[in-house]
Each structure stands twice: as C-alpha cells, then as structure tokens.
Design a protein around this motif. Structure first.
Motif, PDB file in Angstrom:
ATOM      1  N   GLY A   1       0.812  -1.207   0.000  1.00 35.81           N
ATOM      2  CA  GLY A   1       0.000   0.000   0.000  1.00 35.81           C
ATOM      3  C   GLY A   1       0.845   1.256   0.000  1.00 35.81           C
ATOM      4  O   GLY A   1       0.801   2.038  -0.926  1.00 35.81           O
ATOM      5  N   PHE A   2       1.641   1.458   1.032  1.00 34.75           N
ATOM      6  CA  PHE A   2       2.489   2.640   1.098  1.00 34.75           C
ATOM      7  C   PHE A   2       3.965   2.285   1.071  1.00 34.75           C
ATOM      8  O   PHE A   2       4.818   3.105   1.369  1.00 34.75           O
ATOM      9  N   PHE A   3       4.271   1.037   0.725  1.00 34.43           N
ATOM     10  CA  PHE A   3       5.642   0.619   0.439  1.00 34.43           C
ATOM     11  C   PHE A   3       5.600  -0.660  -0.381  1.00 34.43           C
ATOM     12  O   PHE A   3       4.577  -1.355  -0.421  1.00 34.43           O
ATOM     13  N   ASP A   4       6.687  -0.943  -1.074  1.00 34.50           N
ATOM     14  CA  ASP A   4       6.832  -2.181  -1.833  1.00 34.50           C
ATOM     15  C   ASP A   4       7.912  -3.022  -1.167  1.00 34.50           C
ATOM     16  O   ASP A   4       8.924  -2.491  -0.694  1.00 34.50           O
ATOM     17  N   VAL A   5       7.712  -4.342  -1.151  1.00 33.23           N
ATOM     18  CA  VAL A   5       8.680  -5.264  -0.583  1.00 33.23           C
ATOM     19  C   VAL A   5       9.147  -6.189  -1.702  1.00 33.23           C
ATOM     20  O   VAL A   5       8.334  -6.783  -2.405  1.00 33.23           O
ATOM     21  N   TYR A   6      10.455  -6.272  -1.872  1.00 36.55           N
ATOM     22  CA  TYR A   6      11.062  -7.153  -2.861  1.00 36.55           C
ATOM     23  C   TYR A   6      11.810  -8.242  -2.105  1.00 36.55           C
ATOM     24  O   TYR A   6      12.662  -7.953  -1.270  1.00 36.55           O
ATOM     25  N   ILE A   7      11.492  -9.508  -2.398  1.00 42.58           N
ATOM     26  CA  ILE A   7      12.132 -10.639  -1.732  1.00 42.58           C
ATOM     27  C   ILE A   7      12.806 -11.493  -2.800  1.00 42.58           C
ATOM     28  O   ILE A   7      12.191 -11.839  -3.806  1.00 42.58           O
ATOM     29  N   SER A   8      14.067 -11.816  -2.547  1.00 44.36           N
ATOM     30  CA  SER A   8      14.803 -12.654  -3.499  1.00 44.36           C
ATOM     31  C   SER A   8      15.770 -13.548  -2.736  1.00 44.36           C
ATOM     32  O   SER A   8      16.033 -13.343  -1.548  1.00 44.36           O
ATOM     33  N   ASP A   9      16.297 -14.534  -3.422  1.00 40.02           N
ATOM     34  CA  ASP A   9      17.308 -15.413  -2.838  1.00 40.02           C
ATOM     35  C   ASP A   9      18.675 -14.770  -3.005  1.00 40.02           C
ATOM     36  O   ASP A   9      18.970 -14.197  -4.052  1.00 40.02           O
ATOM     37  N   PRO A  10      19.538 -14.885  -1.983  1.00 39.78           N
ATOM     38  CA  PRO A  10      20.881 -14.319  -2.110  1.00 39.78           C
ATOM     39  C   PRO A  10      21.746 -15.184  -3.024  1.00 39.78           C
ATOM     40  O   PRO A  10      21.377 -16.311  -3.370  1.00 39.78           O
ATOM     41  N   GLU A  11      22.888 -14.630  -3.399  1.00 40.16           N
ATOM     42  CA  GLU A  11      23.832 -15.412  -4.190  1.00 40.16           C
ATOM     43  C   GLU A  11      24.308 -16.601  -3.360  1.00 40.16           C
ATOM     44  O   GLU A  11      24.318 -16.557  -2.135  1.00 40.16           O
ATOM     45  N   LYS A  12      24.724 -17.637  -4.044  1.00 44.05           N
ATOM     46  CA  LYS A  12      25.134 -18.856  -3.361  1.00 44.05           C
ATOM     47  C   LYS A  12      26.295 -18.576  -2.405  1.00 44.05           C
ATOM     48  O   LYS A  12      27.273 -17.955  -2.776  1.00 44.05           O
ATOM     49  N   GLY A  13      26.147 -19.009  -1.165  1.00 43.97           N
ATOM     50  CA  GLY A  13      27.192 -18.849  -0.170  1.00 43.97           C
ATOM     51  C   GLY A  13      27.180 -17.508   0.547  1.00 43.97           C
ATOM     52  O   GLY A  13      28.035 -17.255   1.388  1.00 43.97           O
ATOM     53  N   LYS A  14      26.223 -16.631   0.238  1.00 39.05           N
ATOM     54  CA  LYS A  14      26.156 -15.327   0.896  1.00 39.05           C
ATOM     55  C   LYS A  14      24.916 -15.260   1.786  1.00 39.05           C
ATOM     56  O   LYS A  14      23.891 -15.856   1.471  1.00 39.05           O
ATOM     57  N   PRO A  15      24.998 -14.529   2.892  1.00 39.65           N
ATOM     58  CA  PRO A  15      23.838 -14.420   3.776  1.00 39.65           C
ATOM     59  C   PRO A  15      22.787 -13.465   3.210  1.00 39.65           C
ATOM     60  O   PRO A  15      23.067 -12.653   2.330  1.00 39.65           O
ATOM     61  N   GLY A  16      21.590 -13.569   3.720  1.00 42.84           N
ATOM     62  CA  GLY A  16      20.513 -12.674   3.316  1.00 42.84           C
ATOM     63  C   GLY A  16      20.733 -11.269   3.872  1.00 42.84           C
ATOM     64  O   GLY A  16      21.442 -11.076   4.860  1.00 42.84           O
ATOM     65  N   THR A  17      20.137 -10.279   3.232  1.00 48.11           N
ATOM     66  CA  THR A  17      20.286  -8.892   3.669  1.00 48.11           C
ATOM     67  C   THR A  17      18.923  -8.222   3.778  1.00 48.11           C
ATOM     68  O   THR A  17      17.939  -8.698   3.208  1.00 48.11           O
ATOM     69  N   MET A  18      18.889  -7.101   4.494  1.00 52.35           N
ATOM     70  CA  MET A  18      17.691  -6.270   4.558  1.00 52.35           C
ATOM     71  C   MET A  18      18.085  -4.859   4.152  1.00 52.35           C
ATOM     72  O   MET A  18      19.076  -4.327   4.648  1.00 52.35           O
ATOM     73  N   GLN A  19      17.318  -4.277   3.253  1.00 49.43           N
ATOM     74  CA  GLN A  19      17.592  -2.925   2.777  1.00 49.43           C
ATOM     75  C   GLN A  19      16.310  -2.110   2.862  1.00 49.43           C
ATOM     76  O   GLN A  19      15.232  -2.612   2.577  1.00 49.43           O
TER      77      GLN A  19
END
Length: 87
Positions: A6-24
C-alpha cells in the motif's frame, strides 16, 4: 518477488550462493524532499522489520512510497506482518 503493502513495496529474493541474506530500506525523493522526513520513514521501516518475522536467508528490500510519511509505526508494522505472514 514484489509485494505491495500500500504505502511501500517489498522485494524478496534469494541471495547469491554462499552469501547471507540482507535487509535494505530506501525512501526516495518522491516520499519527501526533506532528508529529515525520509530518514524518519526509513527508521520506522527498519524498526518494524526488526519486530516482524522476516524469512531467514532471503534478501529483503523495502521501498517507501509517497504515502508512507503520514503512516504511524503500528500501521507500518501491521502491513509488514500481513506481508510476511502470508502462506
């Protein structure tokens, strides 16, 4: 995957192999021309992300939209809970 809150968009994806997930979190000039107000929105989004169960091992990017400045913290948190608690 893109999900609109509604007032923001959320993009979710898989990280590159061997790298941890991030939040931006980002808020562009369309949210407000004043940096103080954009930073306020980003602080609210970051704190709401900490309070909500975010899927581990994923890249999560939240982009604030123009209506997000007028929203209260609990509204942002509730919208994020609805997004991340979907089946």
């Amino acid at each position: 995957m893109r999900i609109s809150g509604g007032f923001f968009d959320v993009y979710i994806s898989d990280p590159e192999k061997g790298k941890p997930g991030t939040m931006q979190v980002s808020a562009g000039v369309k949210v407000s021309k004043k940096a103080v107000e954009r930073n306020k929105v980003k602080r609210r989004l970051r704190e709401a992300l900490r309070a909500v169960k975010v899927p581990p091992g994923k890249n999560v990017r939240v982009v604030a939209l123009p209506g997000s400045l007028s929203r209260k913290f609990f509204e942002i948190k509730k919208a994020l809970e609805n997004i991340f608690n979907r089946p």
